[in-house]
Design an enzyme around this catalytic site. Sequence first.
Site, PDB file in Angstrom:
ATOM      1  N   ASP A   8      42.409  20.890 -52.168  1.00 44.82           N
ATOM      2  CA  ASP A   8      42.989  21.969 -51.375  1.00 44.82           C
ATOM      3  C   ASP A   8      42.133  23.217 -51.597  1.00 44.82           C
ATOM      4  O   ASP A   8      41.042  23.140 -52.189  1.00 44.82           O
ATOM      5  CB  ASP A   8      44.480  22.177 -51.704  1.00 44.82           C
ATOM      6  CG  ASP A   8      44.701  22.811 -53.074  1.00 44.82           C
ATOM      7  OD1 ASP A   8      43.725  22.992 -53.831  1.00 44.82           O
ATOM      8  OD2 ASP A   8      45.868  23.121 -53.398  1.00 44.82           O
ATOM      9  N   CYS A  65      42.981  20.274 -57.112  1.00 42.95           N
ATOM     10  CA  CYS A  65      43.741  21.416 -56.611  1.00 42.95           C
ATOM     11  C   CYS A  65      43.602  22.518 -57.661  1.00 42.95           C
ATOM     12  O   CYS A  65      42.749  22.416 -58.540  1.00 42.95           O
ATOM     13  CB  CYS A  65      45.201  21.046 -56.310  1.00 42.95           C
ATOM     14  SG  CYS A  65      46.181  20.487 -57.699  1.00 42.95           S
ATOM     15  N   THR A  67      45.546  23.638 -60.220  1.00 46.16           N
ATOM     16  CA  THR A  67      45.837  23.180 -61.580  1.00 46.16           C
ATOM     17  C   THR A  67      45.556  21.696 -61.784  1.00 46.16           C
ATOM     18  O   THR A  67      45.445  21.241 -62.918  1.00 46.16           O
ATOM     19  CB  THR A  67      47.342  23.380 -61.891  1.00 46.16           C
ATOM     20  OG1 THR A  67      48.089  22.643 -60.908  1.00 46.16           O
ATOM     21  CG2 THR A  67      47.730  24.848 -61.843  1.00 46.16           C
ATOM     22  N   HIS A 133      45.767  -3.424 -73.394  1.00 48.18           N
ATOM     23  CA  HIS A 133      46.092  -2.439 -72.353  1.00 48.18           C
ATOM     24  C   HIS A 133      46.383  -3.087 -71.000  1.00 48.18           C
ATOM     25  O   HIS A 133      46.987  -2.458 -70.141  1.00 48.18           O
ATOM     26  CB  HIS A 133      44.972  -1.413 -72.227  1.00 48.18           C
ATOM     27  CG  HIS A 133      44.743  -0.669 -73.508  1.00 48.18           C
ATOM     28  ND1 HIS A 133      45.658   0.216 -74.020  1.00 48.18           N
ATOM     29  CD2 HIS A 133      43.722  -0.744 -74.408  1.00 48.18           C
ATOM     30  CE1 HIS A 133      45.222   0.678 -75.176  1.00 48.18           C
ATOM     31  NE2 HIS A 133      44.046   0.112 -75.442  1.00 48.18           N
TER      32      HIS A 133
HETATM   33  C1  RB5 Z   1      47.721  26.379 -54.509  1.00 49.70           C
HETATM   34  O1  RB5 Z   1      47.930  27.732 -54.642  1.00 49.70           O
HETATM   35  C2  RB5 Z   1      48.148  25.646 -55.772  1.00 49.70           C
HETATM   36  O2  RB5 Z   1      49.534  25.655 -55.858  1.00 49.70           O
HETATM   37  C3  RB5 Z   1      47.613  24.231 -55.780  1.00 49.70           C
HETATM   38  O3  RB5 Z   1      46.229  24.268 -55.693  1.00 49.70           O
HETATM   39  C4  RB5 Z   1      47.926  23.411 -57.001  1.00 49.70           C
HETATM   40  O4  RB5 Z   1      47.594  24.076 -58.164  1.00 49.70           O
HETATM   41  C5  RB5 Z   1      49.265  22.811 -57.046  1.00 49.70           C
HETATM   42  O5  RB5 Z   1      49.644  22.101 -57.962  1.00 49.70           O
END
Ligand code: RB5
Length: 146
Positions: A8, A65, A67, A133
């Site tokens: 994203d 993304c 985080t 595993h």
């Molecule tokens: C976008 O602002 C952020 O929420 C997304 O990139 C991600 O970190 C969501 O878990």
Amino acid sequence: MRVAVACDHGGVTLKPAVVEELAARGAEVLDLGTHGTQSVDYPDFARLAVEAYIARECERIVLICGTGIGMSICANRVPGIRAALCHDEYTARMSRLHNDANCLVLGGRVIGPGLARAIVGVWMDTPFEGGRHEARVKKIEDMPGS
Ligand code: RB5
């Protein structure tokens, strides 16, 4: 190996380093976007990648993304996907050795391009250890709701 990459807006800055590192290691990269900094919804891009996996257009996935958390939550809802959010080389190695992770997730606002490259390298190069595993990984598919 074919690897689908999707992110994203929170991961788009890190994506070029990831794509370059994958390509440098001989992977055929399927870049599913996003391609700009405009705000988008991470589940839409996680969906593109898992759909490519289900359609056998790739063998592995890398999601990014801000985080890494949202992408991880999305990917791990899909049976057969084992997504590992890794912020260091140790967890990347262990995600392959013990969990046979077929999806690597990175936090574009957590790590920089140098560390991302190192993580991708370890994750691509480390095989599944198998042995004890195998049964554990199989049990993942027996989790309630799977
Ligand atoms: C976008 O602002 C952020 O929420 C997304 O990139 C991600 O970190 C969501 O878990």
